[in-house]
Design a protein around this motif. Structure first.
Motif, mmCIF file in Angstrom:
data_model
loop_
_atom_site.group_PDB
_atom_site.id
_atom_site.type_symbol
_atom_site.label_atom_id
_atom_site.label_comp_id
_atom_site.label_asym_id
_atom_site.label_seq_id
_atom_site.Cartn_x
_atom_site.Cartn_y
_atom_site.Cartn_z
ATOM 1 N N LYS A 1 -3.297 -14.203 3.634
ATOM 2 C CA LYS A 1 -3.057 -15.414 3.072
ATOM 3 C C LYS A 1 -2.842 -15.378 1.632
ATOM 4 O O LYS A 1 -3.313 -14.537 0.783
ATOM 5 N N MET A 2 -1.843 -16.211 1.220
ATOM 6 C CA MET A 2 -1.238 -16.459 -0.079
ATOM 7 C C MET A 2 -2.335 -17.554 -0.661
ATOM 8 O O MET A 2 -2.363 -18.466 -0.072
ATOM 9 N N GLU A 3 -2.959 -17.227 -1.838
ATOM 10 C CA GLU A 3 -3.592 -18.204 -2.597
ATOM 11 C C GLU A 3 -2.712 -18.845 -3.851
ATOM 12 O O GLU A 3 -1.709 -18.235 -4.154
ATOM 13 N N GLY A 4 -2.995 -20.239 -4.041
ATOM 14 C CA GLY A 4 -2.243 -20.762 -4.830
ATOM 15 C C GLY A 4 -0.956 -21.526 -4.482
ATOM 16 O O GLY A 4 -0.683 -21.366 -3.292
ATOM 17 N N LYS A 5 -0.150 -22.214 -5.054
ATOM 18 C CA LYS A 5 0.961 -22.849 -4.802
ATOM 19 C C LYS A 5 2.050 -22.205 -5.123
ATOM 20 O O LYS A 5 2.184 -21.076 -5.729
ATOM 21 N N GLY A 6 3.437 -22.684 -4.797
ATOM 22 C CA GLY A 6 4.587 -22.071 -4.754
ATOM 23 C C GLY A 6 4.958 -21.358 -3.527
ATOM 24 O O GLY A 6 4.253 -21.013 -2.761
ATOM 25 N N PRO A 7 6.499 -20.708 -3.331
ATOM 26 C CA PRO A 7 6.968 -20.062 -2.616
ATOM 27 C C PRO A 7 6.141 -18.719 -2.167
ATOM 28 O O PRO A 7 5.975 -17.981 -3.278
ATOM 29 N N ALA A 8 5.797 -18.495 -1.250
ATOM 30 C CA ALA A 8 5.051 -17.381 -0.876
ATOM 31 C C ALA A 8 6.228 -16.115 -0.710
ATOM 32 O O ALA A 8 7.405 -16.374 -0.205
ATOM 33 N N PRO A 9 5.768 -15.003 -1.395
ATOM 34 C CA PRO A 9 6.858 -13.825 -1.215
ATOM 35 C C PRO A 9 6.942 -13.198 0.097
ATOM 36 O O PRO A 9 5.636 -13.372 0.723
ATOM 37 N N LEU A 10 7.762 -12.406 0.370
ATOM 38 C CA LEU A 10 7.654 -11.722 1.751
ATOM 39 C C LEU A 10 6.725 -10.688 1.541
ATOM 40 O O LEU A 10 6.501 -10.108 0.543
ATOM 41 N N LEU A 11 6.071 -10.662 2.403
ATOM 42 C CA LEU A 11 4.810 -9.622 2.723
ATOM 43 C C LEU A 11 5.050 -8.603 3.892
ATOM 44 O O LEU A 11 5.466 -8.998 4.878
ATOM 45 N N SER A 12 5.098 -7.167 3.540
ATOM 46 C CA SER A 12 4.909 -6.306 4.731
ATOM 47 C C SER A 12 3.698 -5.677 4.635
ATOM 48 O O SER A 12 3.032 -5.106 3.625
ATOM 49 N N LEU A 13 3.118 -5.559 5.860
ATOM 50 C CA LEU A 13 1.904 -4.657 6.248
ATOM 51 C C LEU A 13 2.463 -3.479 7.150
ATOM 52 O O LEU A 13 3.292 -3.665 7.801
ATOM 53 N N PHE A 14 1.903 -2.333 6.434
ATOM 54 C CA PHE A 14 2.293 -1.159 7.140
ATOM 55 C C PHE A 14 1.081 -0.537 7.911
ATOM 56 O O PHE A 14 0.229 -0.081 7.252
ATOM 57 N N PHE A 15 1.082 -0.483 8.890
ATOM 58 C CA PHE A 15 -0.174 0.069 9.826
ATOM 59 C C PHE A 15 0.497 1.477 10.342
ATOM 60 O O PHE A 15 1.507 1.665 10.753
ATOM 61 N N TYR A 16 -0.505 2.492 10.104
ATOM 62 C CA TYR A 16 -0.061 3.712 10.348
ATOM 63 C C TYR A 16 -1.158 4.634 11.063
ATOM 64 O O TYR A 16 -2.142 4.237 11.096
ATOM 65 N N VAL A 17 -0.534 5.591 11.722
ATOM 66 C CA VAL A 17 -1.573 6.504 12.462
ATOM 67 C C VAL A 17 -0.992 7.799 12.022
ATOM 68 O O VAL A 17 0.340 8.296 11.996
ATOM 69 N N ALA A 18 -1.692 8.836 11.530
ATOM 70 C CA ALA A 18 -1.164 10.200 11.004
ATOM 71 C C ALA A 18 -2.039 11.437 11.526
ATOM 72 O O ALA A 18 -3.327 11.162 11.608
ATOM 73 N N THR A 19 -1.449 12.458 11.717
ATOM 74 C CA THR A 19 -2.271 13.754 12.035
ATOM 75 C C THR A 19 -2.285 14.495 10.795
ATOM 76 O O THR A 19 -1.149 14.292 9.991
ATOM 77 N N ASP A 20 -3.194 15.498 10.731
ATOM 78 C CA ASP A 20 -3.074 16.547 9.590
ATOM 79 C C ASP A 20 -3.294 17.771 10.350
ATOM 80 O O ASP A 20 -4.474 18.391 9.930
ATOM 81 N N GLY A 21 -2.094 18.410 10.790
ATOM 82 C CA GLY A 21 -2.135 19.817 11.250
ATOM 83 C C GLY A 21 -2.785 19.924 12.694
ATOM 84 O O GLY A 21 -2.712 20.838 13.198
ATOM 85 N N GLN A 22 -3.367 19.082 13.306
ATOM 86 C CA GLN A 22 -3.814 18.977 14.807
ATOM 87 C C GLN A 22 -3.628 17.577 15.431
ATOM 88 O O GLN A 22 -3.569 16.723 15.033
ATOM 89 N N GLY A 23 -3.387 17.813 16.612
ATOM 90 C CA GLY A 23 -3.107 16.449 17.422
ATOM 91 C C GLY A 23 -1.664 16.107 17.703
ATOM 92 O O GLY A 23 -1.116 16.665 16.820
ATOM 93 N N THR A 24 -1.595 15.276 18.510
ATOM 94 C CA THR A 24 -0.194 14.919 18.869
ATOM 95 C C THR A 24 -0.040 13.286 18.962
ATOM 96 O O THR A 24 -1.207 12.689 19.191
ATOM 97 N N LEU A 25 1.124 12.656 18.355
ATOM 98 C CA LEU A 25 1.355 11.401 18.490
ATOM 99 C C LEU A 25 2.651 10.975 19.110
ATOM 100 O O LEU A 25 3.694 11.835 18.798
ATOM 101 N N ARG A 26 2.832 9.779 20.089
ATOM 102 C CA ARG A 26 3.959 9.487 20.695
ATOM 103 C C ARG A 26 4.077 8.128 20.562
ATOM 104 O O ARG A 26 3.379 7.168 20.788
ATOM 105 N N PRO A 27 5.511 7.661 20.030
ATOM 106 C CA PRO A 27 5.296 6.235 19.852
ATOM 107 C C PRO A 27 5.889 5.421 21.175
ATOM 108 O O PRO A 27 6.410 6.063 21.978
ATOM 109 N N VAL A 28 5.365 4.357 21.148
ATOM 110 C CA VAL A 28 5.779 3.471 22.352
ATOM 111 C C VAL A 28 6.520 2.086 21.791
ATOM 112 O O VAL A 28 6.053 1.293 21.182
ATOM 113 N N LEU A 29 7.725 2.030 21.859
ATOM 114 C CA LEU A 29 8.475 1.143 21.181
ATOM 115 C C LEU A 29 8.917 0.176 22.374
ATOM 116 O O LEU A 29 9.041 0.344 23.667
#
Length: 197
Positions: free
Chosen positions: A69-97
């Protein structure tokens, strides 16, 4: 994990005392089954909530909700949320698009978890009504270590994406685009990232 960017500001990944985030912390947390935290950053209020349903062989199912949520008045800036999953040397990840652009889920295998699926639901408006309009970007890259995630995402941002809400003017924003990783740093793990603007 979660990163965020108010377009025109800095990419945020962690909240540190000296980085200009005015307030952050847990409002409620039982150390095991649920938690609620708030982060205030230049007029933006981010609230993250999680709840765990025990069961299975690896601790149970988790649900996570992020409210912005944006607090206060005025035009809200564009906001991006970046949700991520990462491995560090073990495991595998496969995207489902979905439609080739929206990361709908991550299917993975990890030694500690076995097989797992992480699902990203479309954003909703206040009160949970209908899907809220959003633009999506997706990043899949090798990562030299978890300590380099912020640098990798920053390196992949390009001002080539366009936000076109129905009946509103088009606006350019920084969207992730696959870069293959950080130059000169061999990957140790994998990163899959879902950007919602």
């Amino acid at each position: 994990g979660l990163m965020w960017l108010q377009h025109g500001g800095n990419l945020r990944h962690t909240s540190e005392q000296n980085d200009g985030v005015s307030r952050y912390g847990w409002l409620m947390h039982d150390g095991e089954n649920f938690g609620v935290q708030e982060i205030r950053d230049e007029g933006l209020l981010l609230r993250t909530e999680f709840v765990k349903q025990p069961g299975g062989d690896h601790g149970g199912d988790w649900s996570w909700r992020v409210t912005a949520k944006m607090e206060g008045k005025g035009p809200a800036p564009l906001l991006s949320l970046f949700f991520y999953v990462a491995t560090d040397g073990q495991g595998t990840l496969r995207p489902v698009l979905e439609n080739g652009t929206r990361l709908a889920a991550v299917a993975g295998t990890a030694e500690e978890l076995g097989d797992f699926t992480l699902t990203f639901l479309p954003p909703t408006g206040e009160g949970g009504e209908g899907p809220k309009y959003a633009s999506y970007n997706f990043l899949a890259a090798g990562v030299p270590g978890l300590h380099r995630l912020t640098d990798l995402v920053r390196h992949s941002l390009r001002e080539s994406s366009v936000f076109s809400p129905p009946g509103r003017p088009r606006r350019r924003f920084f969207g992730v685009s696959s870069t293959g990783g950080l130059p000169g740093e061999p990957p140790r793990g994998q990163l899959l990232l879902h950007q919602v603007t």
